[in-house]
Motif scaffolding. Structure first.
Motif, short mmCIF file in Angstrom:
data_model
loop_
_atom_site.label_atom_id
_atom_site.label_comp_id
_atom_site.label_asym_id
_atom_site.label_seq_id
_atom_site.Cartn_x
_atom_site.Cartn_y
_atom_site.Cartn_z
N UNK A 1 -3.87 7.88 -1.84
CA UNK A 1 -4.01 8.64 -3.09
C UNK A 1 -3.61 7.80 -4.30
N UNK A 2 -2.52 7.03 -4.12
CA UNK A 2 -2.10 6.13 -5.19
C UNK A 2 -3.16 5.10 -5.47
N UNK A 3 -3.72 4.57 -4.40
CA UNK A 3 -4.73 3.52 -4.57
C UNK A 3 -6.00 4.08 -5.20
N UNK A 4 -6.41 5.25 -4.75
CA UNK A 4 -7.61 5.85 -5.34
C UNK A 4 -7.40 6.12 -6.83
N UNK B 1 0.83 -1.21 0.00
CA UNK B 1 0.00 0.00 0.00
C UNK B 1 0.87 1.26 0.00
N UNK B 2 1.88 1.28 0.88
CA UNK B 2 2.77 2.44 0.98
C UNK B 2 3.59 2.60 -0.30
N UNK B 3 4.10 1.49 -0.80
CA UNK B 3 4.90 1.56 -2.04
C UNK B 3 4.06 2.05 -3.23
N UNK B 4 2.77 1.79 -3.18
CA UNK B 4 1.89 2.23 -4.27
C UNK B 4 1.39 3.65 -4.11
#
Ligand SMILES: *Cc1c(COP(=O)(O)O)cnc(C)c1O
Length: 356
Positions: A259-262, A252-255
């Motif tokens: 905001x990255x996930x959204x 999750x953090x690496x992505x």
């Protein structure tokens, strides 16, 4: 054959999360090593929205519903008389929790295809004060992202309790500006972990002194929080689920965090929405009302959910039906989990075949 889950949790696991599950250590929850793992994950969950200064996370072993029930039945005082905004199955479930706990509350309901009835919430608060306004952030019933910023304005100072089970990690949640006292979520939706672990992110100030009697031995938020802060959980936690969640949080953090996930969800969801509309299954809600995480679609003319489901399932795709009165008319597709652009393209090809 690879199975791709397009239901709103549990999600298709990444290899990394699955490996963590398979190769993680066997741990006793009374070991220091476990205490470190738990403290680390709790801290990282609080930090998903950068809240470590003034909020704290409590793990609740159970599904998302356990975390929501822990939150609402612990934080609402006996004379709190909260206002619950309902526009779907999950809002109605919160009402059922207050009923089961024998807690006085007010239900402000709008149709399942409608936004929260903001004027009615304001009216209820004007009639009599409430300890909390309680709502669902992403109402998974229809895929509507409820406007919590507007709810906070209407609540004008009354703190919010939020069911963020299907939005935490995948949508913006501005705890401080929206005056959110606590939000409940789960490991196995937008965070891409495995089922078995819910959690409540709550303001430290509200956790520091109990507001009501102990209403549940297992779900009492204060007792669970106190035990976890002391480094020794009350009951046997879902240890392996926690190990998998740690790996999921790395990913999750690496992505790029929420905001990255959204961004990833918006893109994928947009691909599905456009293609399915062209194939006779238009989205139920307009772009501006829909979450990034999930969209509901009208079933194409003459195609039942069962037929569509089994056709797609044979190709490795699991879609999700509508609930209750929406069962006959809609289906749902969530883009959370390890779903790629290629999966989306393959799905669309299968869907086009099924419609033909
Ligand atoms: C999934 C979900 C829940 C919890 O469901 P569980 O099956 O208990 O994990 C609660 N609220 C919303 C909005 C959800 O999408």
């Amino acid at each position: 054959m690879k199975r791709r889950l397009l239901n709103p949790g549990p999600v298709t696991l990444s290899d990394r999360v699955r490996d963590a599950l398979a190769t993680g250590p066997d741990l006793c929850h009374r070991e220091d090593r476990y205490a470190k793992l738990e403290a680390g994950v709790r801290h990282r969950l609080t930090e998903v929205y950068g809240l470590a200064d003034s909020y704290s996370t409590t793990l609740i072993t159970g599904s998302g519903t356990a975390a929501v029930e822990s939150m609402v039945t612990s934080l609402v005082p006996t004379d709190g008389n909260p206002v619950v905004a309902v526009n779907g199955v999950y809002g109605a479930r919160i009402v059922a929790m207050f009923e089961a706990a024998g807690l006085k509350h007010r239900r402000v309901e709008s149709g399942w295809l409608e936004p929260i009835d903001f004027p009615a919430v304001a009216g209820a608060l004007a009639e009599a004060p409430a300890s909390h306004v309680v709502a669902v952030h992403h109402e998974t019933t229809t895929g509507r992202l409820n406007d919590i910023s507007q709810l906070a304005q209407v609540a004008s100072g009354t703190p919010l309790l939020l069911d963020a089970v299907s939005s935490f990690g995948g949508e913006e949640i501005d705890f401080q500006r929206w005056n959110i006292e606590a939000a409940a979520a789960t490991a196995n939706k937008c965070l891409h972990g495995i089922p078995g672990l819910g959690f409540v992110v709550a303001a430290e100030a509200s956790l520091s002194s109990r507001r009501g009697p102990v209403r549940s031995v297992y779900l009492d938020l204060y007792r669970n929080h106190e035990a976890q802060v002391a480094g020794s959980p009350q009951f046997t936690p879902a240890v392996q689920t926690l190990v998998a969640l740690e790996a999921a949080l790395d990913e999750f953090i690496e992505g790029g965090g929420w905001e990255g996930r959204r961004g990833r969800y918006r893109r994928l969801n947009g691909v599905f929405r456009k293609a399915l509309a062209e194939l006779g299954a238009p989205p139920l809600l307009p772009d501006g009302d829909a979450s990034a995480v999930l969209s509901a679609y009208s079933l194409p003319e003459g195609l039942s959910f069962e037929t569509l489901f089994s056709r797609l399932e044979a190709a490795g795709f699991v879609i999700y039906p509508g609930q209750r009165e929406l069962y006959q008319t809609i289906f749902r597709i969530a883009v959370m989990g390890d779903i790629t652009d290629q999966d989306a393209q393959e799905f669309i090809a299968e869907f086009a075949d099924a419609v033909r």
